[in-house]
Motif scaffolding. Structure first.
Motif, mmCIF file in Angstrom:
data_model
loop_
_atom_site.group_PDB
_atom_site.id
_atom_site.type_symbol
_atom_site.label_atom_id
_atom_site.label_comp_id
_atom_site.label_asym_id
_atom_site.label_seq_id
_atom_site.Cartn_x
_atom_site.Cartn_y
_atom_site.Cartn_z
ATOM 1 N N GLY A 136 -17.634 74.137 30.407
ATOM 2 C CA GLY A 136 -16.180 74.054 30.482
ATOM 3 C C GLY A 136 -15.571 72.895 29.721
ATOM 4 O O GLY A 136 -14.353 72.729 29.673
ATOM 5 N N GLN A 137 -16.392 72.057 29.116
ATOM 6 C CA GLN A 137 -15.894 70.874 28.421
ATOM 7 C C GLN A 137 -15.284 71.242 27.066
ATOM 8 O O GLN A 137 -15.811 72.096 26.358
ATOM 9 C CB GLN A 137 -17.058 69.891 28.202
ATOM 10 C CG GLN A 137 -16.672 68.579 27.580
ATOM 11 C CD GLN A 137 -15.859 67.706 28.521
ATOM 12 O OE1 GLN A 137 -16.265 67.438 29.640
ATOM 13 N NE2 GLN A 137 -14.684 67.324 28.065
ATOM 14 N N THR A 138 -14.156 70.639 26.729
ATOM 15 C CA THR A 138 -13.581 70.775 25.401
ATOM 16 C C THR A 138 -14.313 69.806 24.480
ATOM 17 O O THR A 138 -14.407 68.617 24.778
ATOM 18 C CB THR A 138 -12.080 70.420 25.419
ATOM 19 O OG1 THR A 138 -11.468 71.121 26.496
ATOM 20 C CG2 THR A 138 -11.425 70.764 24.106
ATOM 21 N N VAL A 139 -14.839 70.296 23.360
ATOM 22 C CA VAL A 139 -15.632 69.444 22.469
ATOM 23 C C VAL A 139 -15.085 69.536 21.050
ATOM 24 O O VAL A 139 -14.903 70.621 20.503
ATOM 25 C CB VAL A 139 -17.120 69.862 22.476
ATOM 26 C CG1 VAL A 139 -17.932 68.966 21.544
ATOM 27 C CG2 VAL A 139 -17.694 69.822 23.887
ATOM 28 N N ILE A 140 -14.803 68.386 20.452
ATOM 29 C CA ILE A 140 -14.390 68.327 19.052
ATOM 30 C C ILE A 140 -15.349 67.390 18.341
ATOM 31 O O ILE A 140 -15.575 66.269 18.788
ATOM 32 C CB ILE A 140 -12.944 67.798 18.914
ATOM 33 C CG1 ILE A 140 -11.982 68.676 19.724
ATOM 34 C CG2 ILE A 140 -12.529 67.737 17.447
ATOM 35 C CD1 ILE A 140 -10.596 68.090 19.842
ATOM 36 N N MET A 141 -15.887 67.885 17.203
ATOM 37 C CA MET A 141 -16.955 67.128 16.559
ATOM 38 C C MET A 141 -16.768 67.123 15.058
ATOM 39 O O MET A 141 -16.404 68.128 14.467
ATOM 40 C CB MET A 141 -18.266 67.792 16.985
ATOM 41 C CG MET A 141 -19.441 67.554 16.113
ATOM 42 S SD MET A 141 -20.847 68.545 16.673
ATOM 43 C CE MET A 141 -20.743 68.411 18.441
ATOM 44 N N VAL A 142 -16.986 65.947 14.447
ATOM 45 C CA VAL A 142 -16.954 65.863 12.987
ATOM 46 C C VAL A 142 -18.381 66.015 12.483
ATOM 47 O O VAL A 142 -19.304 65.418 13.029
ATOM 48 C CB VAL A 142 -16.388 64.506 12.519
ATOM 49 C CG1 VAL A 142 -16.657 64.293 11.024
ATOM 50 C CG2 VAL A 142 -14.901 64.410 12.797
ATOM 51 N N THR A 143 -18.541 66.823 11.441
ATOM 52 C CA THR A 143 -19.878 66.937 10.844
ATOM 53 C C THR A 143 -19.711 67.367 9.404
ATOM 54 O O THR A 143 -18.685 67.920 9.021
ATOM 55 C CB THR A 143 -20.748 67.943 11.610
ATOM 56 O OG1 THR A 143 -22.056 67.965 11.030
ATOM 57 C CG2 THR A 143 -20.165 69.335 11.564
ATOM 58 N N HIS A 144 -20.685 67.030 8.532
ATOM 59 C CA HIS A 144 -20.641 67.689 7.231
ATOM 60 C C HIS A 144 -21.877 68.538 6.994
ATOM 61 O O HIS A 144 -22.182 68.914 5.891
ATOM 62 C CB HIS A 144 -20.361 66.713 6.065
ATOM 63 C CG HIS A 144 -21.114 65.440 6.139
ATOM 64 N ND1 HIS A 144 -20.475 64.234 6.013
ATOM 65 C CD2 HIS A 144 -22.412 65.172 6.330
ATOM 66 C CE1 HIS A 144 -21.384 63.274 6.143
ATOM 67 N NE2 HIS A 144 -22.563 63.831 6.333
ATOM 68 N N GLU A 145 -22.568 68.835 8.092
ATOM 69 C CA GLU A 145 -23.715 69.720 7.965
ATOM 70 C C GLU A 145 -23.333 71.123 8.437
ATOM 71 O O GLU A 145 -22.992 71.314 9.599
ATOM 72 C CB GLU A 145 -24.878 69.193 8.808
ATOM 73 C CG GLU A 145 -25.405 67.878 8.270
ATOM 74 C CD GLU A 145 -26.426 67.270 9.194
ATOM 75 O OE1 GLU A 145 -27.458 67.923 9.431
ATOM 76 O OE2 GLU A 145 -26.168 66.160 9.703
#
Ligand SMILES: Nc1ncnc2c1ncn2[C@@H]1O[C@H](COP(=O)(O)OP(=O)(O)O)[C@@H](O)[C@H]1O
Ligand SMILES: [Mg+2]
Lengths: 232, 414
Positions: free
Chosen positions: A194-203
């Motif tokens: 249920g967690q909102t997750v925002i993630m930066v990645t360049h892969e």
């Protein structure tokens, strides 16, 4: 249902002497509760700037940012600190653990500033460590842990105060592929819970595990698409 | 963040860098210890001077008629020349005073400055540097001497210029195996043969000065041997302290009449009491008391600046930690409190250690040197307040600098 995050024409300008750098130029975005979102883009495209704004570590020079129905773009330093404490869980590329403190104490930190005391604080921190599979490493210091374990401590710390959003700026950037995989499974699990997750990645293969990918270029949204492959 | 948490963090930070912490608080420590020791010594001297010393030099409830004032140290050259022109105090003066103050317990005449220093011998034992006083019998009452053995000098001894001597306890102790056996023995004082009449009970020693290393001669015997002194003194012991003032004014009046002074003419003598000596001492210490705060203030300011610098250094080193704490929700007040408490704990520790070392030093001084020392509560309180105040004052700037750090910039610092 109204968006958890509502961004309108968000801009961030840096001044270095006479030079002005527009790191973000008019980003508009809605992010809903329990979304799993990756922000991609080339180096210098404004991903970290964006994350800092979303995490209330920084304030925009233009536009609006509504978090949970409250406009946070014009808050004072201390008000932002309280929003960070209650609403945001931040995971850094370089872990940022206090080197002399145990895992348990590192995880307790947000609760210290939330005014949670004594036994309740320890219990909640221990539970968060359990949640990331580190219940057996509570008394270890960061130097006694592997990179993956350190990042898990950092995730536990981000989770411990039950934030509205979990932000992670290149959380696997300092990890090998096996450990990255392990960490990504933790995020996926949290999202499933249920967690909102925002993630930066360049892969791309990391981004492929999320449900929505926003690509930035030169401080603007280049594309914003739902990630069909990861829906399952 | 609750205060207990800030305190815990502060102790941890201080403990982590023990050596640096110690040097940080050294300035405060030294200043506080200095304050404690100096005040302790002055206080010790004060009670010594106004109590023991005055009593043994002048006598309790006693005033004196003298050629010059007691507090010679405060006179300028002009006054000293004036006094040199005055007549010597005589046996007749003592009689005049005794008549004028009939309620006095004792009126005595004693030889004064320059006090002869003699050599005394009994058989093969010799003592040098023995102080010799010539006295009339009442002097022994003025000084509240009690005799361990033998009897006091009497009027007959004085009138008959008898070759007798009363020994201070230390003299009797050194010349004889058993001081009590001294009575009736013959001793030689600068070659003159004298019979020991009595041994005086000890008065103790303070400031490294024994009060028992003297001998008393009948006044007449003394003057026959050493001649008249320049400051013979008449001592008048009154029944109570309240009676002193009235006695002094009647003595003064009688002396003026006896010396045939015209109205308006200045006294050619001085009537003084122990207060004059105490006042002289007070004047001396008040100068010290004005100098101490300045010295301590300088020490504390220097100590405070050291603390400020070290705290700024600490803030610099812990920039990342501060950034992290802020990113996790620490407000400015939280960060400010953390570093202020750290500065405060440092200075309070400095103050406490300063008090302890001051205490130990004062104790050492009073034990191993002739200087008396007495710790007073107010100096401890003042020292702690000053130390802690400095910590707060000089801790505020680094703490507020820390609290205003931008979390992103702080987290980027290596
Ligand atoms: N504190 C800053 N001061 C000046 N320029 C900055 C600062 N932070 C970022 N920038 C600039 O803003 C742009 C976007 O940076 P950033 O958001 O870190 O990009 P990304 O994370 O996508 O690599 C870059 O040109 C960068 O040089
Ligand atoms: Mg970046």
């Amino acid at each position: 249902m109204s968006a958890l995050i509502r961004i309108r024409d968000l801009g961030r300008e840096y001044r270095m002497g006479d030079e002005r750098i527009l790191a973000l130029r008019g980003v508009t975005l809605d992010i809903h509760r329990n979304e799993y979102l990756a922000i991609m883009g080339p180096s210098g495209s404004g991903k970290s700037t964006m994350m800092n704004l979303l995490g209330c570590l920084d304030t925009p020079t233009a536009g609006e940012y509504w978090l949970n129905g409250e406009e946070v773009s014009r808050l004072t330093d201390d008000a932002l600190a309280r929003v960070r404490n209650r609403e945001i869980g931040f995971v850094f590329q370089t872990f940022n653990l206090l080197p002399r403190a145990t895992s348990l104490h590192n995880v307790e930190l947000p609760l210290v500033y939330a005014g949670v005391r004594g036994r309740e604080r320890r219990e909640r921190a221990a539970a968060a460590l359990d949640q990331v599979g580190l219940g057996h490493r509570m008394d270890h210091r960061p130097s006694e842990l592997s990179g993956g374990q350190r990042q898990r401590v950092a995730i536990a710390r981000a989770l411990v105060n039950q934030p509205s959003i979990l932000l992670a700026d290149e959380p696997t950037g300092n990890l090998d592929s096996v450990t990255s995989d392990e960490i990504m499974r933790v995020f996926t699990q949290l999202h499933a819970g249920g967690q909102t997750v925002i993630m930066v990645t360049h892969e791309p293969d990391i981004a492929a595990r999320t449900e929505r990918v926003v690509v930035l270029r030169d401080g603007q949204v280049e594309s914003d698409r739902v990630n069909r492959g990861a829906a399952a | 963040m609750p205060l207990s948490e800030a305190l815990r963090l502060a102790l941890q930070a201080i403990w982590t860098s023990k050596l640096r912490s110690f040097f940080t608080l050294l300035g405060i420590l030294v200043s506080v210890a200095f304050l404690i020791v100096v005040v302790a010594i002055i206080q010790g001297m004060n009670s010594y001077v106004s109590g023991t010393l005055t009593a043994s030099m002048i006598g309790i409830n006693t005033f004196q008629v003298r050629r010059g004032p007691i507090s010679v140290g405060l006179l300028d050259d002009e006054q000293v020349r004036m006094i040199a022109k005055r007549p010597l105090v005589t046996v007749e003066d003592a009689e005049t005073v005794a008549e004028a103050v009939p309620e006095a317990i004792a009126v005595a005449l004693q030889s004064g400055w320059p006090t002869p220093v003699a050599e005394i011998r009994f058989r093969d034992r010799t003592m040098i540097n023995v102080t010799v006083f010539g006295i009339t019998a009442p002097y022994q009452a003025v000084q509240d001497y009690t005799y361990l053995a033998g009897s006091p000098l009497t009027d007959q001894d004085v009138n008959g210029r008898r070759p007798v001597v009363a020994l201070g306890h230390e003299i009797a102790d050194k010349l004889f195996d058993n001081p009590l056996s001294a009575v009736g023995r013959r001793v030689r004082l600068d070659g003159r043969e004298l019979t020991v009449k009595g041994v005086i009970a000890p008065k103790g020693r303070l400031l490294g000065q024994s009060f028992d290393s003297f001998v008393l001669l009948p006044f007449s015997t003394f003057e026959a041997a050493y001649g008249r002194r320049k400051t013979t003194v008449v001592s008048v012991k009154m029944p109570t302290a309240d009676a002193i003032e009235a006695g002094m004014s009647r003595a003064e009046e009688a002396m003026r009449v006896a010396h045939r002074l015209r109205p308006g003419e200045e006294n050619d003598f001085t009537v003084d009491k122990a207060d004059a000596f105490v006042a002289f001492w007070k004047q001396l210490t008040s100068m010290l008391f004005t100098a101490i705060p300045a010295v301590v203030a300088i020490g504390v300011v220097v100590g405070g600046i050291v603390i400020m610098n070290i705290m700024l250094m600490t803030v610099n080193e812990r920039t990342r930690e501060i950034g992290l704490r802020k990113s996790l929700g620490a407000t400015r007040a939280d960060i400010r409190r953390q570093f202020l408490v750290e500065a405060l704990v440092l200075t309070a520790a400095g103050g406490a250690l300063g008090v302890l070392s001051g205490w130990a030093l004062a104790f050492g001084v009073s034990t191993f040197t002739p200087l008396p020392a007495r710790i007073t509560l107010w100096s401890v309180a003042l020292a702690l307040a000053v130390g802690t105040g400095a910590g707060t004052l000089f801790g505020v700037y680094p703490a507020s600098r820390a609290s205003r750090l931008d979390p992103i910039a702080a987290l980027r610092v290596e």
